[in-house]
Design an enzyme around this catalytic site. Sequence first.
Site, PDB file in Angstrom:
ATOM      1  N   VAL A   1     -12.189  99.578 -16.374  1.00 54.07           N
ATOM      2  CA  VAL A   1     -12.359 101.219 -16.249  1.00 54.07           C
ATOM      3  C   VAL A   1     -13.060 101.825 -17.693  1.00 54.07           C
ATOM      4  O   VAL A   1     -14.086 102.477 -17.285  1.00 54.07           O
ATOM      5  CB  VAL A   1     -11.139 102.283 -16.011  1.00 54.07           C
ATOM      6  CG1 VAL A   1     -11.266 103.697 -16.250  1.00 54.07           C
ATOM      7  CG2 VAL A   1     -10.713 101.594 -14.650  1.00 54.07           C
ATOM      8  N   ALA A   2     -12.665 101.256 -18.804  1.00 58.12           N
ATOM      9  CA  ALA A   2     -13.075 101.712 -19.942  1.00 58.12           C
ATOM     10  C   ALA A   2     -14.629 101.513 -20.070  1.00 58.12           C
ATOM     11  O   ALA A   2     -15.202 102.108 -20.953  1.00 58.12           O
ATOM     12  CB  ALA A   2     -12.263 101.439 -21.058  1.00 58.12           C
TER      13      ALA A   2
ATOM     14  N   GLU B   1     -19.460 105.387 -16.336  1.00 58.07           N
ATOM     15  CA  GLU B   1     -19.557 106.301 -15.103  1.00 58.07           C
ATOM     16  C   GLU B   1     -20.175 107.452 -15.392  1.00 58.07           C
ATOM     17  O   GLU B   1     -21.024 108.039 -14.250  1.00 58.07           O
ATOM     18  CB  GLU B   1     -18.123 106.487 -14.466  1.00 58.07           C
ATOM     19  CG  GLU B   1     -17.347 107.522 -15.386  1.00 58.07           C
ATOM     20  CD  GLU B   1     -16.516 106.795 -16.295  1.00 58.07           C
ATOM     21  OE1 GLU B   1     -16.714 105.481 -16.424  1.00 58.07           O
ATOM     22  OE2 GLU B   1     -15.843 107.597 -17.270  1.00 58.07           O
TER      23      GLU B   1
ATOM     24  N   ASP C   1     -57.748 125.002 -18.087  1.00 60.29           N
ATOM     25  CA  ASP C   1     -58.764 126.051 -17.893  1.00 60.29           C
ATOM     26  C   ASP C   1     -58.732 126.815 -19.260  1.00 60.29           C
ATOM     27  O   ASP C   1     -58.126 126.996 -20.100  1.00 60.29           O
ATOM     28  CB  ASP C   1     -58.405 126.733 -16.992  1.00 60.29           C
ATOM     29  CG  ASP C   1     -58.596 126.333 -15.668  1.00 60.29           C
ATOM     30  OD1 ASP C   1     -59.304 125.927 -15.464  1.00 60.29           O
ATOM     31  OD2 ASP C   1     -57.761 126.998 -14.701  1.00 60.29           O
TER      32      ASP C   1
ATOM     33  N   ASN D   1     -11.381 106.595 -23.107  1.00 59.98           N
ATOM     34  CA  ASN D   1     -12.821 106.891 -22.306  1.00 59.98           C
ATOM     35  C   ASN D   1     -13.019 108.227 -21.792  1.00 59.98           C
ATOM     36  O   ASN D   1     -14.005 108.659 -21.823  1.00 59.98           O
ATOM     37  CB  ASN D   1     -12.496 105.788 -21.018  1.00 59.98           C
ATOM     38  CG  ASN D   1     -13.679 105.742 -20.005  1.00 59.98           C
ATOM     39  OD1 ASN D   1     -14.659 105.567 -20.680  1.00 59.98           O
ATOM     40  ND2 ASN D   1     -13.271 105.839 -18.813  1.00 59.98           N
TER      41      ASN D   1
ATOM     42  N   ASP E   1     -15.665 109.608 -24.499  1.00 62.82           N
ATOM     43  CA  ASP E   1     -17.058 109.129 -23.970  1.00 62.82           C
ATOM     44  C   ASP E   1     -17.458 110.231 -23.047  1.00 62.82           C
ATOM     45  O   ASP E   1     -18.760 110.978 -23.416  1.00 62.82           O
ATOM     46  CB  ASP E   1     -16.823 108.057 -23.121  1.00 62.82           C
ATOM     47  CG  ASP E   1     -16.763 106.555 -23.783  1.00 62.82           C
ATOM     48  OD1 ASP E   1     -16.724 106.705 -25.032  1.00 62.82           O
ATOM     49  OD2 ASP E   1     -17.218 105.647 -23.029  1.00 62.82           O
TER      50      ASP E   1
HETATM   51  P1  ATP Z   1     -61.993 128.751 -16.275  1.00 65.19           P
HETATM   52  O1  ATP Z   1     -61.009 129.897 -15.944  1.00 65.19           O
HETATM   53  O2  ATP Z   1     -61.987 127.562 -15.526  1.00 65.19           O
HETATM   54  O3  ATP Z   1     -62.293 128.818 -17.733  1.00 65.19           O
HETATM   55  P2  ATP Z   1     -63.674 130.974 -15.359  1.00 65.19           P
HETATM   56  O4  ATP Z   1     -62.525 131.667 -14.634  1.00 65.19           O
HETATM   57  O5  ATP Z   1     -64.355 131.650 -16.406  1.00 65.19           O
HETATM   58  O6  ATP Z   1     -63.391 129.522 -15.585  1.00 65.19           O
HETATM   59  P3  ATP Z   1     -65.359 131.533 -13.103  1.00 65.19           P
HETATM   60  O7  ATP Z   1     -64.574 132.798 -13.057  1.00 65.19           O
HETATM   61  O8  ATP Z   1     -65.659 130.556 -11.883  1.00 65.19           O
HETATM   62  O9  ATP Z   1     -64.854 130.644 -14.355  1.00 65.19           O
HETATM   63  O10 ATP Z   1     -66.438 132.140 -13.648  1.00 65.19           O
HETATM   64  C1  ATP Z   1     -67.806 131.239 -14.026  1.00 65.19           C
HETATM   65  C2  ATP Z   1     -68.971 132.194 -14.257  1.00 65.19           C
HETATM   66  O11 ATP Z   1     -69.186 133.070 -13.177  1.00 65.19           O
HETATM   67  C3  ATP Z   1     -68.922 133.037 -15.579  1.00 65.19           C
HETATM   68  O12 ATP Z   1     -69.600 132.317 -16.594  1.00 65.19           O
HETATM   69  C4  ATP Z   1     -69.649 134.248 -15.385  1.00 65.19           C
HETATM   70  O13 ATP Z   1     -71.077 133.520 -15.683  1.00 65.19           O
HETATM   71  C5  ATP Z   1     -69.934 134.213 -13.545  1.00 65.19           C
HETATM   72  N1  ATP Z   1     -68.985 135.246 -13.253  1.00 65.19           N
HETATM   73  C6  ATP Z   1     -67.518 135.434 -13.575  1.00 65.19           C
HETATM   74  N2  ATP Z   1     -67.126 136.338 -12.998  1.00 65.19           N
HETATM   75  C7  ATP Z   1     -68.032 137.193 -12.315  1.00 65.19           C
HETATM   76  C8  ATP Z   1     -68.373 138.305 -11.446  1.00 65.19           C
HETATM   77  N3  ATP Z   1     -67.279 139.022 -11.154  1.00 65.19           N
HETATM   78  N4  ATP Z   1     -69.396 138.747 -10.973  1.00 65.19           N
HETATM   79  C9  ATP Z   1     -70.448 137.737 -11.189  1.00 65.19           C
HETATM   80  N5  ATP Z   1     -70.494 136.681 -11.928  1.00 65.19           N
HETATM   81  C10 ATP Z   1     -69.236 136.323 -12.440  1.00 65.19           C
END
Ligand code: ATP
Length: 889
Positions: free
Chosen positions: A299-300, A304, A346, A716, A720
């Site tokens: 047991v010891a 478990e 991102d 134990n 433990d």
């Molecule tokens: P991540 O978050 O991955 O870094 P992101 O969010 O910046 O990327 P998107 O939002 O896809 O990427 O934007 C990419 C591109 O789209 C930007 O660099 C910009 O030029 C253009 N963009 C972003 N927002 C708008 C909008 N509201 N209208 C027009 N063009 C836009």
Amino acid sequence: MISSATVFQKSFYLKNERSSYMVTDKLNQARSLEQGLSSSEVAASRAKCGSNILQEAKKDSLWKKLLVQLTEITSLILLFAVVLSAYMAIAFDGGWTKPIVIGSIVILNVLIGLYQEYSAEKSLAALKDMSEPTTRVIRDGNSQRIAISEVVNGDIIALNAGDQVPADGLLKKVNGLTIDEALLTGESEPVEKSIIPPQEAPDSIGDQVNKAFSGTLVTQGSGIMVVSAIGMKTEIGKIADLLNTTKRQKTILQQRLARLSLVMTFIALISGLFIFLLGIWHELGSLIDNLMIGVSLAVAAVPETLPVIVTISLSVGVQKMARRHAIVRRLNSVETIGSVDVIASDKTGTLTQNKMTITRLWAFNEKPEMIDAQQPLSQAATDLMRLFGLDTNAVITEDHSEGDATELAIVRLLQQHDLSRVAFEKDAPRIGERPFSSEKKTMATLHRLNNNRFLLIVKGALDKLPLALSDTDKQKLTAIHDEFANDALRVLGVAYREFDSKPQTSIEELEHDLTFAGIIGLIDPPRPEAIQAIKKAKRAGIKTIMITGDHKKTAQAIASQIGIYKEGDLAISGPELAQWNDEALIKNITKTSVFARVSPEDKIRIVKAWQQKDKVVAMTGDGVNDAPALKAADVGIAMGITGTEVAKGAADLILTDDNFATIIAAVSSGRTIYQNVLKAVEFLVSVNFAQIFLMVGSVLFGWGTPLIAEQLLLINVLADGIPGFYLSREPGEARTMQRSPIPSKQSIFSDGVGSRLFIRSAIYTVLTLAIYALGRFILTDNNSAVGTTMLFLTLALGSMIDIYPIKTRESLSWTSLKANSALNIALLVATAIVVLAALLPPLQNSFGLVTLTGSQWLISLLAVFIPTILLEINKKIHSRIEATVVPPK
Ligand code: ATP
């Protein structure tokens, strides 16, 4: 009074949906779609139909749990011991102390087991609640986000790309709505939805195009639906029993510890049998006595607590992570996140603040201007901003703002200069829109002008605008764009096209030969904590790479500011990545720290390339299309604030603050959890072995068995079980994040655990044999009871307090001593019980102990510290050796 919503529901509930569709009062319908249910209707519906939850698999009853605990190998052996001693009490008048003491230990063991299981379950349930998806519902005329479980029959739901459908319902409006119904139908292609019921009676769920089903995922477009079934009444509810039968899988660590514990149990049983046979052979006491000793040793030595330790550590750890804004959706990923080698993050909002401000603009053929809120805009700049304003959806009012950060920056700049989007639209009303998409990276709107001409405006990524420009102008534009981008500015261009009459084609088809108007540069400052976190990651051997939809130059500039990109690294864009075949990508992957203008497919390629290098990859994402990449990554991380429900559903981890620093905190927690499990292994297994060696050694020396069943069992449970349990609450050590990631396939005995385990076992074997010999042969004249009592004290107290050198890999310090107060309290209680057992006569009798003299007490108590001192010395020697080896990069 019957509300319009009720009228609408009544017509909706008519059996035949086709006819219900026809007879529904159109006006009522429109009004109820905007109004939704009232609060009292919601309450009434909930009272009638309950909550929108799928019944979970029935939880085991307390009795069943008790039975499981009692049938564990340790309990079975203990119960055998109780029966044996009870038999002795009855048949040979051996006294009832033994069965009562061992019986109490069985109860204590079972209670500890039940408590551990309960606390693990509780924290996992709390976690599940935190990651519950939400949905947008219209109630009392307001649109609001609520947890899916709160949806009731008759609710009006607004569905958008990325949402999880919260219940079954009839679609009332659709706008390019497509839904992935694979969960119900197995069909991987999303279904295009409509409000028109199918002509023929539908055969299957997939054919019911005018309905949406709970648990399915909106991949594109938007729609409005009225809930017709919730909870177990939904299609998914009908198969929920099937879903419930899938057993929760053990994590890798759980599996490994279960295996270790099996091996240990086997060793324990063999040694119990061995000691029993030795006792008989050496004619030490009766058959029953020897059997009792054999059973107690078994047991010891059975660890478990070992398998439970992982579950507890994981559940305590995930709770801590949730408090630090990281919600774990799959327990397995906690172990994986501790081993992460690469984090692909991102940029916008995660590494940066997502607070955009326009700092510079350039109207074509003018000079680039710095924006100054105090100074009026030039005429050219005003004209440019008018185009941007017209092609923007963001709204800022006194009490709220709505829209993405890029567009909010445009509206804010207009406001600062007393311009307004709405005023512009009065002169040029919008008659069409092609919304922004991450794939196209542009957005377009069509306007009717005063002179009855029509204006198309397209704004977005400069490289995605189809411009009609001469080569010289293109060069000029690229130069200015790069100047902006090199200063870490997000660059947005705007262009237009005029028409004499209203265009008859779709907006997409009009988007070519645009006249270029100019650009704006937006600053989005890095999160200061991200800079620190990237440094911390580097020290921890983790490479951070940036994956962004933004332009390469902007991304590269920000990446340099925050320490992701350094001289000699590669930064590449989506189109450049497309030129690399998989081989080239794998070859260059370690050098590339910035991927710009990437598509969701690129993300998968990046994950796979790193995995080919045997690296564990964490990847962030927020959109619907990110789901496959999140699944492909070893740890998929979704954004809690900006992320879609689809991304969250595919992720292992959700960041409730969208912050990169949280990922690093989660890695640190993952590593701490792993370390704590290893510490528990070290703590539990080494003394178990020492007990076996002590008993066998002593019998071989001809000293008989130095400890009796009750003593072994008390040690134990106290020394433990209880402290081992609180190791799971140990906070992380500083060095946890100053070493390279632990390979996920690494054995639990590597990393010095095996050797430390061996050393501790050896220390205890020698120490306990020595203290027994001292008490029995040197301090007294062959008084085995004194030897036993001294041995009991040294082993019980020593193996408790040396949890301190084990719980920290650094030298002991005051800070680490007081770090885990739950552990300290548990140890104090356990110490008090051990000391009382040795001091108070009734307890002495029950546990076969005797009163010691002052000097015997002193020697025993001094000996208690020997293992701790030796373990600390071993640590010092090791850290000196470690200091001479090259530290991980
Ligand atoms: P991540 O978050 O991955 O870094 P992101 O969010 O910046 O990327 P998107 O939002 O896809 O990427 O934007 C990419 C591109 O789209 C930007 O660099 C910009 O030029 C253009 N963009 C972003 N927002 C708008 C909008 N509201 N209208 C027009 N063009 C836009």
